[in-house]
Design a protein around this motif. Sequence first.
Motif: not given
Length: 296
Positions: A110-114, A241-244
Amino acid sequence: MTPIRTVAIVGGVHGNEFSGIYAIRRYQQQPELIQRPSFSVSTLFANPEAHHANKRYVHSDLNRQFKTADLNNPALANYEQSRAKVINQLLGPKENPKTDLVIDLHNTTSNMGACLIMTQAGPFYNQLAAYVKMQMPEAIISRDEDHLAREDHALLCTLGTYGVIVEVGPQSQSVLRQDVLEQMHDMTRHILDFVELYNTGALPPLPKRTEAYLYLRSIKLPVNEKGERLGMVHKNVQDKDYQAIHPGDPIFTLFDGTEVPYDGDSVVYPTFINEAAYYDNNLAMSLNDKVWIELD
């Protein structure tokens, strides 16, 4: 404030998540990268058989085998269950761990970064989160706290007195990406630096508030009564990921073109969107609340 004297860095809990494995190999070849004056550091390659088979696991997910009751159950004896018992003796035992801090290295598709995942709460974790975010502004802080007693946590990192997961993506299974490996190394370095400063009473002034995401629940892909998938993650959600996600936003598209909206009543923030490793359970994503970590 009890000092951290022993740290273990673990890679390869899942055999096809390569960054942690290659990070461990690098640390074994260049131990000076992880050494700090105030504590000792060991490394562990958790699941070599799964890596040799180029699979996530051989028989069962190793990162779900670390409940105290399971570790003490001799009837649980497949490869990963047996390996968990060996690791428990190396790092634990869980009831009285010899390891003060376990850092478990993972990849996600998934596109979660670090992402720094904390499975428990407390002042140590709050300060660690604030320090890592200060040093690495692009880092994501995840509070994956299900409020279980420590002995009921199934994750490897809970073998230590403290434990965290470094989760970095996107990275496909069984491949390496330089940017992902570098992010994993950077976050691990910041954690080790924090421990050194924590032990020596030399922490710099930390932010009073640190943004984080608190795990709420996971949701599954739409399936029929036979368990067959009826659709997929909506293209507007994929890689976000992490976007509302707001109530009524489409989150799934069925194969006949029908859009399925999010039926919750509050804004949520998705993570582990379309994680390949979770397809065996039809898990589509985890939903989170945005919260603040407050320091006194």
